[in-house]
Motif scaffolding. Structure first.
Motif, PDB file in Angstrom:
ATOM      1  N   SER A 196       0.829  -1.214   0.000  1.00  0.00           N
ATOM      2  CA  SER A 196       0.000   0.000   0.000  1.00  0.00           C
ATOM      3  C   SER A 196       0.860   1.259   0.000  1.00  0.00           C
ATOM      4  CB  SER A 196      -0.959   0.002   1.188  1.00  0.00           C
ATOM      5  OG  SER A 196      -0.252   0.068   2.406  1.00  0.00           O
ATOM      6  N   GLY A 197       2.045   1.183   0.582  1.00  0.00           N
ATOM      7  CA  GLY A 197       2.957   2.319   0.594  1.00  0.00           C
ATOM      8  C   GLY A 197       3.826   2.402  -0.649  1.00  0.00           C
ATOM      9  N   LYS A 198       3.599   1.490  -1.581  1.00  0.00           N
ATOM     10  CA  LYS A 198       4.347   1.408  -2.846  1.00  0.00           C
ATOM     11  C   LYS A 198       5.854   1.255  -2.618  1.00  0.00           C
ATOM     12  CE  LYS A 198       0.874   3.731  -5.536  1.00  0.00           C
ATOM     13  NZ  LYS A 198       0.523   4.792  -6.424  1.00  0.00           N
ATOM     14  N   ARG A 199       6.205   0.565  -1.535  1.00  0.00           N
ATOM     15  CA  ARG A 199       7.614   0.267  -1.265  1.00  0.00           C
ATOM     16  C   ARG A 199       8.026  -1.054  -1.891  1.00  0.00           C
ATOM     17  NH1 ARG A 199      10.246   3.201   2.632  1.00  0.00           N
ATOM     18  NH2 ARG A 199       8.978   4.760   3.664  1.00  0.00           N
ATOM     19  N   LEU A 200       7.031  -1.865  -2.269  1.00  0.00           N
ATOM     20  CA  LEU A 200       7.274  -3.144  -2.925  1.00  0.00           C
ATOM     21  C   LEU A 200       6.352  -3.202  -4.125  1.00  0.00           C
ATOM     22  CD1 LEU A 200       8.786  -5.837  -2.802  1.00  0.00           C
ATOM     23  CD2 LEU A 200       6.913  -6.740  -1.429  1.00  0.00           C
ATOM     24  N   ARG A 201       6.949  -3.375  -5.300  1.00  0.00           N
ATOM     25  CA  ARG A 201       6.173  -3.351  -6.536  1.00  0.00           C
ATOM     26  C   ARG A 201       6.566  -4.518  -7.414  1.00  0.00           C
ATOM     27  NH1 ARG A 201       5.700   2.539  -8.813  1.00  0.00           N
ATOM     28  NH2 ARG A 201       4.077   1.413  -9.894  1.00  0.00           N
ATOM     29  N   ASP A 202       5.692  -4.823  -8.350  1.00  0.00           N
ATOM     30  CA  ASP A 202       5.956  -5.911  -9.286  1.00  0.00           C
ATOM     31  C   ASP A 202       7.000  -5.455 -10.307  1.00  0.00           C
ATOM     32  OD1 ASP A 202       5.313  -7.579 -11.883  1.00  0.00           O
ATOM     33  OD2 ASP A 202       4.458  -8.651 -10.175  1.00  0.00           O
ATOM     34  N   ILE A 203       7.857  -6.368 -10.717  1.00  0.00           N
ATOM     35  CA  ILE A 203       8.927  -6.050 -11.667  1.00  0.00           C
ATOM     36  C   ILE A 203       8.363  -5.558 -13.002  1.00  0.00           C
ATOM     37  CG2 ILE A 203       9.175  -8.372 -12.626  1.00  0.00           C
ATOM     38  CD1 ILE A 203      12.093  -6.042 -11.759  1.00  0.00           C
TER      39      ILE A 203
END
Length: 46
Positions: free
Chosen positions: A30-37
């Motif tokens: 939700s914090g956009k600290r982990l995103r899909d490649i």
């Protein structure tokens, strides 16, 4: 940070039943600290 197997990671964390891990993963997403490649090329184009 970009993860190459994000859908699989989400599925694996859900399968563990670990509420703390699920909460942490939700916070990262939700914090956009982990995103899909697959988002990487789009983000670099901007």
């Amino acid at each position: 940070m970009y993860h190459f197997a994000l859908p699989e990671l989400i599925e694996a964390v859900a399968a563990t039943g670990n509420d703390e891990a699920q909460t942490m993963l939700t916070m990262l997403l939700s914090g956009k600290r982990l995103r899909d490649i697959s988002d990487l090329p789009l983000d670099l184009a901007v």
